[in-house]
Design an enzyme around this catalytic site. Structure first.
Site, mmCIF file in Angstrom:
data_model
loop_
_atom_site.group_PDB
_atom_site.id
_atom_site.type_symbol
_atom_site.label_atom_id
_atom_site.label_comp_id
_atom_site.label_asym_id
_atom_site.label_seq_id
_atom_site.Cartn_x
_atom_site.Cartn_y
_atom_site.Cartn_z
ATOM 1 N N CYS A 31 0.542 -1.002 0.058
ATOM 2 C CA CYS A 31 0.259 0.046 -0.235
ATOM 3 C C CYS A 31 1.080 1.552 0.119
ATOM 4 O O CYS A 31 2.002 0.974 0.676
ATOM 5 C CB CYS A 31 -1.239 0.148 0.912
ATOM 6 S SG CYS A 31 -1.589 1.370 1.436
ATOM 7 N N CYS A 74 -7.495 2.345 4.030
ATOM 8 C CA CYS A 74 -6.644 3.649 3.923
ATOM 9 C C CYS A 74 -7.228 4.873 3.240
ATOM 10 O O CYS A 74 -7.444 6.149 4.080
ATOM 11 C CB CYS A 74 -5.370 3.961 3.256
ATOM 12 S SG CYS A 74 -3.824 3.309 4.493
ATOM 13 N N CYS A 102 -34.133 32.239 8.060
ATOM 14 C CA CYS A 102 -33.135 30.402 7.887
ATOM 15 C C CYS A 102 -34.636 29.239 7.667
ATOM 16 O O CYS A 102 -35.160 29.221 8.059
ATOM 17 C CB CYS A 102 -33.108 30.707 9.417
ATOM 18 S SG CYS A 102 -31.865 29.144 9.965
ATOM 19 N N CYS A 124 -4.432 19.606 17.617
ATOM 20 C CA CYS A 124 -3.126 20.447 18.086
ATOM 21 C C CYS A 124 -3.570 21.918 17.306
ATOM 22 O O CYS A 124 -4.204 22.354 16.900
ATOM 23 C CB CYS A 124 -1.678 20.545 17.221
ATOM 24 S SG CYS A 124 -2.239 19.795 16.083
ATOM 25 N N CYS A 166 -9.279 24.995 1.818
ATOM 26 C CA CYS A 166 -8.378 25.900 0.895
ATOM 27 C C CYS A 166 -7.311 25.433 0.925
ATOM 28 O O CYS A 166 -6.562 25.393 -0.012
ATOM 29 C CB CYS A 166 -8.722 27.506 1.191
ATOM 30 S SG CYS A 166 -7.534 28.670 2.137
ATOM 31 N N CYS A 193 -2.420 32.496 17.835
ATOM 32 C CA CYS A 193 -1.801 34.076 17.139
ATOM 33 C C CYS A 193 -2.276 34.198 15.851
ATOM 34 O O CYS A 193 -2.628 35.290 15.232
ATOM 35 C CB CYS A 193 -0.318 34.009 16.943
ATOM 36 S SG CYS A 193 0.463 32.771 16.163
ATOM 37 N N CYS A 251 6.987 27.699 28.465
ATOM 38 C CA CYS A 251 7.986 27.237 27.816
ATOM 39 C C CYS A 251 9.132 28.593 28.479
ATOM 40 O O CYS A 251 8.945 29.817 28.346
ATOM 41 C CB CYS A 251 8.792 27.385 26.753
ATOM 42 S SG CYS A 251 10.175 26.968 25.815
#
Length: 326
Positions: free
Chosen positions: A61, A86, A169, A234, A241, A249, A270
């Site tokens: 694969c 997959c 709506c 994360c 897009c 940020c 940190c």
């Protein structure tokens, strides 16, 4: 049921079975036939795979690098082979995630896509239906961008003529009417222009702070402007897009070098750099900002208003001003 389960021959000698019993008997026989055919199919696949393995002809694969028989593989229009599992995982992430719904080849640099016949043969029904739905939604958004309007209360999309100001709506769970331009509820807008509606301190300030609270949770794609909401994962967010941005940020990024690479305890700042953290709890980050904006709105209104009007406004400011945020 004992006769049916054990397929007793002498139970068939009865020629005057009731219609309900005859129906149950036919149903069981049909199911038994389907089970037997499925078991034969699985046995044939196993024998075939054993033959491939014996002759050293298993195919690798291109995604997970596992080895499979040809019957367990699927391919793009250019012939790149991948295992069916997959492709299912890839399609599930594409249609239910925030990225593009287009299923291009998983081979790096291949511009081809998967034929519809391959998708219909491999994908489960729920993923295939969602894939067609996303394709239709993106096609409408691309061709009718000026006429596509989203409800400010539930984000439900609908087409509306450019000359129409009233947006009703179509979502059966919402059904709210609002102004297409200023997004204020239509019952507060009837007979007035957008400027006249927003002249009222209560409405103007409520709209302003609700927009700020919404913006605190919703991230706008730096490339196409699509709203993104993070529920887990994360802080490297991807848009349909194809662009990437930092959730903290809100800057455009490419890889993971934007984030702190130093080892430290989970949740601790940190001590070596001021880069953004790759993993944070989105709920805690957003709730803290929203509560600050809410307090600021209450204090601002107390300066300009008094009495019942002020209390009404403060009660309508909530950490979740719009169902779109959920």
């Amino acid at each position: 049921m004992n006769f049916l389960e054990n397929d007793r021959r002498y139970c068939r000698t009865y020629s005057n079975l009731e219609a309900s019993v005859q129906k149950e008997l036919s149903f069981y026989q049909q199911k038994a036939k389907e089970w037997a055919e499925h078991e034969d199919f699985l046995l044939a696949l196993q024998v075939n795979e054993d033959e491939y393995k014996k002759d050293g002809q298993l195919i690798e694969c291109g995604c997970c690098y596992g080895e499979f028989a040809f019957e367990k593989m699927t391919q793009c229009s250019d012939g790149h082979l991948f295992c069916k599992e997959c492709l299912v995982k890839y399609a599930q992430e594409a249609v239910f995630g925030s990225g593009k719904s287009e299923l291009s080849c998983m081979e790096s640099g291949c511009p081809c896509s998967y034929p519809v016949c391959e998708l219909e043969k491999v994908l489960p029904e729920n993923i295939l239906c969602k894939y067609y739905e996303r394709q239709a939604e993106e096609a409408v958004a691309a061709t009718c961008a000026d006429e596509l309007v989203r409800c400010p209360f539930c984000n439900f999309p609908a087409l509306l003529d450019k000359d129409m100001s009233l947006f009703s709506c179509p979502n059966p769970r919402c059904r709210k009417e609002s102004c297409r331009k200023c997004h204020v509820q239509w019952k507060q807008h009837v007979g007035k222009t957008c400027e006249q509606v927003l002249e009222r301190d209560e409405i103007r300030m409520r709209v302003l702070f609700e927009e700020r609270m919404t913006a605190a949770r919703v991230r706008k794609c730096v490339k196409c402007g699509t709203g993104l909401v993070k529920s887990e994962g994360c802080n490297r967010m991807s848009c349909r897009c194809g662009s990437f941005m930092c959730y903290l940020c809100r800057e455009a990024i490419t890889g993971y070098n934007h984030f702190c690479q130093h080892a430290r305890s989970p949740g601790a700042p940190c001590r070596h750099c001021r880069k953004c953290s790759l993993w944070t709890d989105p709920t805690q980050d957003d709730e803290r900002i929203i509560q600050e904006i809410q307090k600021e709105g209450e204090a601002e209104l107390n300066k300009k208003c008094s009495g019942q009007g002020s209390s009404l406004f403060v009660s309508r400011l909530s950490p979740h001003p719009s169902p779109f945020l959920h």
